[in-house]
Every structure is written in C-alpha cells, then in structure tokens.
Design a protein around this motif. Structure first.
Motif, PDB file in Angstrom:
ATOM      1  N   VAL A  19       0.586  -1.199   0.311  1.00  0.00           N
ATOM      2  CA  VAL A  19       0.171  -0.210   0.266  1.00  0.00           C
ATOM      3  C   VAL A  19       1.077   0.748   0.365  1.00  0.00           C
ATOM      4  O   VAL A  19       0.737   2.026  -0.575  1.00  0.00           O
ATOM      5  N   SER A  20       1.967   1.303   0.951  1.00  0.00           N
ATOM      6  CA  SER A  20       2.729   2.029   1.049  1.00  0.00           C
ATOM      7  C   SER A  20       3.622   2.778  -0.510  1.00  0.00           C
ATOM      8  O   SER A  20       3.909   3.951  -0.696  1.00  0.00           O
ATOM      9  N   VAL A  21       3.810   1.799  -0.771  1.00  0.00           N
ATOM     10  CA  VAL A  21       4.843   1.506  -2.497  1.00  0.00           C
ATOM     11  C   VAL A  21       3.621   2.176  -3.154  1.00  0.00           C
ATOM     12  O   VAL A  21       4.366   3.362  -4.047  1.00  0.00           O
ATOM     13  N   PHE A  22       2.934   1.633  -4.120  1.00  0.00           N
ATOM     14  CA  PHE A  22       1.850   2.180  -4.423  1.00  0.00           C
ATOM     15  C   PHE A  22       1.336   3.359  -4.155  1.00  0.00           C
ATOM     16  O   PHE A  22       1.117   4.307  -5.118  1.00  0.00           O
ATOM     17  N   SER A  23       1.068   3.883  -3.017  1.00  0.00           N
ATOM     18  CA  SER A  23       0.549   5.071  -3.014  1.00  0.00           C
ATOM     19  C   SER A  23       2.078   6.608  -2.718  1.00  0.00           C
ATOM     20  O   SER A  23       1.857   6.843  -4.081  1.00  0.00           O
ATOM     21  N   GLN A  24       3.330   5.890  -2.709  1.00  0.00           N
ATOM     22  CA  GLN A  24       4.378   6.822  -2.909  1.00  0.00           C
ATOM     23  C   GLN A  24       4.402   6.845  -4.866  1.00  0.00           C
ATOM     24  O   GLN A  24       4.932   8.408  -5.010  1.00  0.00           O
ATOM     25  N   SER A  25       4.127   5.915  -5.513  1.00  0.00           N
ATOM     26  CA  SER A  25       4.296   5.784  -6.994  1.00  0.00           C
ATOM     27  C   SER A  25       3.777   6.362  -7.334  1.00  0.00           C
ATOM     28  O   SER A  25       3.929   7.250  -8.376  1.00  0.00           O
ATOM     29  N   GLY A  26       2.171   6.807  -6.650  1.00  0.00           N
ATOM     30  CA  GLY A  26       1.197   7.627  -7.514  1.00  0.00           C
ATOM     31  C   GLY A  26       1.003   8.935  -7.257  1.00  0.00           C
ATOM     32  O   GLY A  26       0.976   9.512  -7.765  1.00  0.00           O
ATOM     33  N   ASP A  27       1.164   8.933  -5.947  1.00  0.00           N
ATOM     34  CA  ASP A  27       2.091  10.879  -6.209  1.00  0.00           C
ATOM     35  C   ASP A  27       4.428  10.916  -6.670  1.00  0.00           C
ATOM     36  O   ASP A  27       3.535  12.231  -7.460  1.00  0.00           O
ATOM     37  N   LEU A  28       4.631   9.954  -7.259  1.00  0.00           N
ATOM     38  CA  LEU A  28       5.226  10.035  -7.868  1.00  0.00           C
ATOM     39  C   LEU A  28       4.729  10.593  -9.412  1.00  0.00           C
ATOM     40  O   LEU A  28       5.042  11.193 -10.327  1.00  0.00           O
ATOM     41  N   PHE A  29       3.775   9.403 -10.068  1.00  0.00           N
ATOM     42  CA  PHE A  29       3.725  10.067 -11.018  1.00  0.00           C
ATOM     43  C   PHE A  29       2.566  10.885 -11.616  1.00  0.00           C
ATOM     44  O   PHE A  29       3.111  11.801 -12.378  1.00  0.00           O
ATOM     45  N   GLU A  30       1.802  11.661 -10.702  1.00  0.00           N
ATOM     46  CA  GLU A  30       1.342  12.942 -10.534  1.00  0.00           C
ATOM     47  C   GLU A  30       2.785  13.784 -11.025  1.00  0.00           C
ATOM     48  O   GLU A  30       2.257  15.106 -11.523  1.00  0.00           O
ATOM     49  N   SER A  31       3.565  13.657  -9.981  1.00  0.00           N
ATOM     50  CA  SER A  31       4.643  14.863  -9.852  1.00  0.00           C
ATOM     51  C   SER A  31       5.290  15.197 -11.412  1.00  0.00           C
ATOM     52  O   SER A  31       5.421  15.863 -12.063  1.00  0.00           O
ATOM     53  N   LEU A  32       5.282  13.482 -12.235  1.00  0.00           N
ATOM     54  CA  LEU A  32       6.078  13.418 -13.350  1.00  0.00           C
ATOM     55  C   LEU A  32       4.924  14.071 -14.298  1.00  0.00           C
ATOM     56  O   LEU A  32       5.853  14.930 -15.127  1.00  0.00           O
ATOM     57  N   LEU A  33       3.496  13.727 -13.967  1.00  0.00           N
ATOM     58  CA  LEU A  33       2.299  14.805 -15.314  1.00  0.00           C
ATOM     59  C   LEU A  33       3.108  16.076 -15.161  1.00  0.00           C
ATOM     60  O   LEU A  33       2.940  16.767 -16.185  1.00  0.00           O
ATOM     61  N   LYS A  34       2.867  16.328 -14.412  1.00  0.00           N
ATOM     62  CA  LYS A  34       3.065  18.257 -13.889  1.00  0.00           C
ATOM     63  C   LYS A  34       3.846  19.083 -14.370  1.00  0.00           C
ATOM     64  O   LYS A  34       4.544  19.712 -14.733  1.00  0.00           O
ATOM     65  N   ARG A  35       5.280  17.740 -13.998  1.00  0.00           N
ATOM     66  CA  ARG A  35       6.516  18.588 -14.413  1.00  0.00           C
ATOM     67  C   ARG A  35       6.237  18.778 -16.026  1.00  0.00           C
ATOM     68  O   ARG A  35       6.311  19.608 -17.104  1.00  0.00           O
ATOM     69  N   MET A  36       5.512  17.769 -16.586  1.00  0.00           N
ATOM     70  CA  MET A  36       5.656  17.455 -18.506  1.00  0.00           C
ATOM     71  C   MET A  36       4.752  18.176 -19.080  1.00  0.00           C
ATOM     72  O   MET A  36       5.006  18.854 -19.725  1.00  0.00           O
ATOM     73  N   MET A  37       3.672  19.056 -17.552  1.00  0.00           N
ATOM     74  CA  MET A  37       3.079  19.580 -18.517  1.00  0.00           C
ATOM     75  C   MET A  37       3.518  21.026 -17.867  1.00  0.00           C
ATOM     76  O   MET A  37       2.731  22.519 -18.155  1.00  0.00           O
ATOM     77  N   GLU A  38       4.585  21.519 -16.957  1.00  0.00           N
ATOM     78  CA  GLU A  38       5.354  22.436 -17.032  1.00  0.00           C
ATOM     79  C   GLU A  38       4.070  23.058 -15.532  1.00  0.00           C
ATOM     80  O   GLU A  38       3.391  24.335 -15.484  1.00  0.00           O
ATOM     81  N   ILE A  39       3.431  22.297 -14.740  1.00  0.00           N
ATOM     82  CA  ILE A  39       2.881  23.517 -13.919  1.00  0.00           C
ATOM     83  C   ILE A  39       3.003  22.741 -12.625  1.00  0.00           C
ATOM     84  O   ILE A  39       3.476  21.356 -12.385  1.00  0.00           O
ATOM     85  N   LYS A  40       2.340  23.355 -11.389  1.00  0.00           N
ATOM     86  CA  LYS A  40       2.570  23.739 -10.013  1.00  0.00           C
ATOM     87  C   LYS A  40       1.519  22.509  -9.192  1.00  0.00           C
ATOM     88  O   LYS A  40       1.995  21.835  -9.222  1.00  0.00           O
ATOM     89  N   ASP A  41       0.054  22.851  -9.477  1.00  0.00           N
ATOM     90  CA  ASP A  41      -1.526  21.861  -9.611  1.00  0.00           C
ATOM     91  C   ASP A  41      -1.787  21.781 -10.934  1.00  0.00           C
ATOM     92  O   ASP A  41      -2.310  22.353 -10.937  1.00  0.00           O
TER      93      ASP A  41
END
Length: 256
Positions: free
Chosen positions: A202-224
């Motif tokens: 649960v913790s591994v997938f939780s942290q992976s989900g957070d990092l995945f969204e961080s990747l998306l926001k980096r690609m879209m160049e937005i903060k939130d």
C-alpha cells in the motif's frame, strides 16, 4: 500550508466516512463526483480538451461496473475509444495528439482506479478495505513527511519531487506497514507476514501514485492540476495516491 492541509482533511474525512456508512450507492455517487471534478481539472489543464469528453472517459469505467462488475472496468475503458471519436470529430481545435492521450489517461489513470474503488466497497469487508485504500496513503504521507523533516538527507527523485527523500519514503513505508498490518491481522484475519506485506505494498503504490502525478505536472510545466482543495491543490492532487492504491488493494485483498 500544513494548516490548510489538516483543515481540508478534517472536512474530507467525515464525508468519506459518511458515504461508507450510508452504503454502496452513496459511495458510488461520491466516486462520480470525484471523477467529475478530476475531469474538470484535467480539461482546464489541457485546454482545449472538452470537459464532456474528459467526463465520459472517466465515468464509463465506473458506470459499467454497476451492471457488469469487474468486467465493466475494461469495457468502460474500451468504450472511451468511440467516445473520443464522437467528441473530437466536430471539434477541429481539440483534435490534437495531446487531447487524445489525455482522454486515454483519464480513462486509465482516473476512471479505472475509481471504478475499482467502487467495486471494493461491494466486497466482503469492503468498508475496511476501502478505508485501507483511502487512509493508507494518508498514513504513508504522514510518515514520509515527519521522517523526511527529521531525518531526510538523500533525495529520492530530485528531478521529479525535490523535497521527497529516501528517509521520508522509508518512514512512510514503516508507518504504513504497522498501521495496515494491525488492521489486516485483527480485522481481516491475515497472517502477520501477509498483513505487513500488504501494508508495504500500500505504501509503495501510494508513493508511486504521488510521483506519477509529479511526473505529469513536470511534463505539463504546472504546479498543481487544480485549486479546489485548499492546501492540497486540486482533486487530482488529493487522490493521486488513491488512484494507485485502489487497484493495489483490489488485487491484493480480493483476488489473492
């Protein structure tokens, strides 16, 4: 920022618990509201992606679970393909590769996981399982936050999320193993090893989900991706971990 995060969490927690106590149809309604907010945020972030197109892409997998159960998740994702054609055929300005990929993302990243969250509630011990999927990421985030503040020295993925540290990630992992382990052992009848391993996943997938969204926001160049939840950004910023833990809980507890 932390004050706003706590205040928002204190508001959201009773809403989630109230929906669980009222039954599966209330949970389904809450899931649909979450999907609608996520679709709005994604359509705003990826303008000119039509909101109706994003909404359908997220709702189909959820809606088809009502008559077809688990098979409806895949059916809903596949149905997004003709839906995309229907929505974009008359919108030349929206017929871009970015919009097409966004609709696939909406179906796979938001629609399918939220459909699994709705399915979990219908299972035996469904209330406990959905609480693990929802609260597990909160526990992991809290452990990671405080462990990172106290012991954080080594960045985990500096190019994605500079503030996340290996020490914080381990803190979230240990705390979730303990919390989910206790619930799994006493409430679900798992062996100690199974319960602890479930908490770790649960913790591994939780942290992976957070990092995945961080990747998306980096690609879209937005903060939130939105600003509907004070201290958390948007709905997608709040459920990014749930979108990974819901499928994980579904397969870990229900199929294994």
């Amino acid at each position: 920022m932390l004050r706003w995060r706590i205040a928002t969490a204190l508001i959201l927690a009773p809403v989630v618990l109230g929906a669980l106590l009222l039954g599966r149809w209330t949970v389904l309604a809450l899931v649909l509201v979450v999907v609608a907010l996520a679709a709005y945020e994604l359509s705003q972030a990826l303008n000119p992606l039509p909101f109706t197109a994003a909404l359908g892409a997220g709702i189909f997998p959820v809606a088809l679970t009502v008559p077809f159960g688990a098979g409806g998740v895949l059916g809903g994702v596949v149905l997004v393909l003709p839906w995309t054609l229907l929505c974009l055929a008359g919108r030349p300005e929206a017929r871009t590769l970015r919009a097409l990929l966004a609709l696939m993302l909406m179906a796979l990243w938001v629609g399918a996981p939220m459909a699994m969250a709705a399915l979990i509630v219908r299972a035996e011990d469904g209330v406990i399982l959905i609480l693990i999927a929802v609260v597990g990421p909160w526990v992991s985030d809290s452990g990671a936050y405080f462990a990172g503040r106290l012991f954080g020295r080594h960045a985990m993925f500096p190019s994605l999320s500079p503030k996340k540290t290996i020490e914080g990630g381990l803190g979230g992992l240990v705390l979730t193993m303990g919390a989910v382990g206790v619930v799994g052992y006493y409430a679900l009848g798992l062996s100690p090893l199974q319960a602890v391993l479930a908490g770790a996943l649960v913790s591994v997938f939780s942290q992976s989900g957070d990092l995945f969204e961080s990747l998306l926001k980096r690609m879209m160049e937005i903060k939130d991706l939105g600003n509907t939840l004070p201290g958390h950004g948007g709905m997608l910023d709040r459920i990014d971990s749930l979108l990974f833990t819901a499928p994980a809980v579904y397969y870990i507890f229900l199929l294994v």
